[in-house]
Design an enzyme around this catalytic site. Structure first.
Site, short mmCIF file in Angstrom:
data_model
loop_
_atom_site.label_atom_id
_atom_site.label_comp_id
_atom_site.label_asym_id
_atom_site.label_seq_id
_atom_site.Cartn_x
_atom_site.Cartn_y
_atom_site.Cartn_z
N ALA A 53 2.82 5.80 -3.07
CA ALA A 53 3.94 6.56 -3.64
C ALA A 53 3.71 6.81 -5.13
O ALA A 53 3.95 7.91 -5.63
CB ALA A 53 5.25 5.81 -3.43
N ILE A 76 0.84 -1.20 0.00
CA ILE A 76 0.00 0.00 0.00
C ILE A 76 0.87 1.25 0.00
O ILE A 76 0.56 2.24 -0.67
CB ILE A 76 -0.97 0.01 1.20
CG1 ILE A 76 -1.73 -1.32 1.31
CG2 ILE A 76 -1.93 1.18 1.10
CD1 ILE A 76 -2.48 -1.72 0.05
N ASP A 77 1.98 1.23 0.73
CA ASP A 77 2.92 2.35 0.69
C ASP A 77 3.44 2.57 -0.73
O ASP A 77 3.55 3.72 -1.19
CB ASP A 77 4.11 2.07 1.62
CG ASP A 77 3.81 2.43 3.06
OD1 ASP A 77 4.42 3.37 3.56
OD2 ASP A 77 2.97 1.76 3.68
N ILE A 78 3.77 1.49 -1.41
CA ILE A 78 4.31 1.59 -2.76
C ILE A 78 3.25 2.13 -3.72
O ILE A 78 3.52 3.00 -4.57
CB ILE A 78 4.84 0.23 -3.23
CG1 ILE A 78 6.06 -0.17 -2.38
CG2 ILE A 78 5.21 0.25 -4.71
CD1 ILE A 78 6.48 -1.61 -2.53
#
Length: 346
Positions: free
Chosen positions: A171, A166-168
């Protein structure tokens, strides 16, 4: 491409720093502000048991921080705050992942900073949106947005992705928003306050699994590597030398080519609907064929017939491939040799 761009990165962990790294790879000057009171970004301490305790950085930290100028500041200190503001005055972009309440407390919100730089692009990353102060880590978002529920094997506990997916994804969404804001600034000369949340990025990335529910009220269930709408797609088979081979058959023509190679009957499984409904019988037939030959045999023959396939590889095997080696970026950080996979094609 972005050699004249200056970015101040007020972000830690992964999503924000990955965004900063993307622009650094393309030549931007990225000033990474780290918290002096905590000895920097928390990921400096996220080390494998085998990593040196004396080293000031971790492999995790290196994954998201390339070609940046790191600056340790205590923003609650007046002098350090002034140093930060001096950088912001001539910056093009600020990337931040503070909670909204923290931004207000530190006087680092958009309204605080635009008075020093009216044309500033302020890229704000939050967990659940600007109206929630709830802490957000990747595994929490994978749980809350359905990814964990549908990931894993049938009749087993939910499983998270082994990278901070989810962070990726967030981003990537933040990069897109910043690029749109840059185009807008070129056209109008005006800055912009853009907001991306991990929560919304996750929902936006559910793609066909979301529409399977929204249009057909189908709740995706754990299927391992299999696909709910296509077969064989993600189905795995063992070769004679013990390798796991995965197929991704996306059309009837590809399946016809596979049948020709494996010498199995096509008619019974001629359409995708038939293959999905008879997946178990189909996989039994394919498995009987695949196990008779080595992975090298199947790789050469599948490629020859333009049939999508993959060999399941571990990290060592992945980076033995010359194409993967082309993606590596090396840098000395604080006296240590580091390496990571690039995010931009430059």
């Amino acid at each position: 491409m972005f050699k004249n761009l200056k970015i101040v990165e007020l972000a830690s962990v992964l999503a924000g720093p990955l965004t900063g790294t993307f622009f650094a790879e393309l030549g931007a000057k990225v000033i990474k502000i780290e918290n002096k009171l905590t000895n920097g970004d928390v990921t400096r301490t996220w080390k494998l048991p085998t990593e040196s305790k004396e080293r000031s950085i971790s492999a995790y930290y290196c994954a998201a921080n390339f070609s940046k100028e790191s600056l340790l500041l205590n923003i609650t200190d007046i002098l350090d705050y002034k140093i930060l503001i001096d950088h912001i005055k001539d910056a093009d972009i600020v990337i931040t992942n503070y909670k909204p309440s923290t931004s207000r407390k530190l006087k680092l919100g958009y309204d605080d900073l635009k008075q020093y730089n009216p044309s500033l692009i302020y890229a704000e990353l939050t967990g659940f949106g600007d109206d929630q102060s709830r802490p957000a880590f990747d595994v929490v978002l994978q749980a809350e947005t359905g990814f964990m529920f549908m990931n894993g094997e049938p009749n087993r506990n939910p499983v998270k992705m082994p990278v901070a997916l989810i962070d990726i994804l967030a981003a990537h969404h933040l990069k897109e928003a910043i690029l749109c804001a840059i185009i807008n600034k070129l056209n109008t000369g005006k800055g912009k306050h853009i907001k991306v949340s991990l929560y919304e990025s996750a929902l936006a990335s559910l793609a066909n699994q979301a529409t399977n529910w929204l249009m057909e009220e189908h709740i995706p269930q754990p299927m391992g590597t299999q696909h709910p709408n296509i077969a064989p797609y993600g189905d795995m088979y063992i070769t004679r030398d013990g390798k796991l081979l995965v197929l991704a058959i996306g059309s009837d023509k590809q399946f016809e080519n596979l049948c020709s190679l494996l010498r199995i009957e096509f008619d019974e499984f001629g359409t995708n609907a038939q293959r999905v409904s008879k997946r178990e019988a189909l996989n039994s037939k394919i498995s009987e064929c695949i196990v008779q030959k080595t992975s090298r045999h199947w790789v050469s023959n599948l490629e020859l017939r333009n049939i999508p396939y993959g060999i399941v590889k571990n990290m060592r095997e992945v980076f033995e491939d010359r194409n993967a080696k082309k993606m590596l970026l090396h840098e000395i950080i604080e006296g240590f040799e580091t390496v990571r996979v690039k995010t931009a094609l430059v």
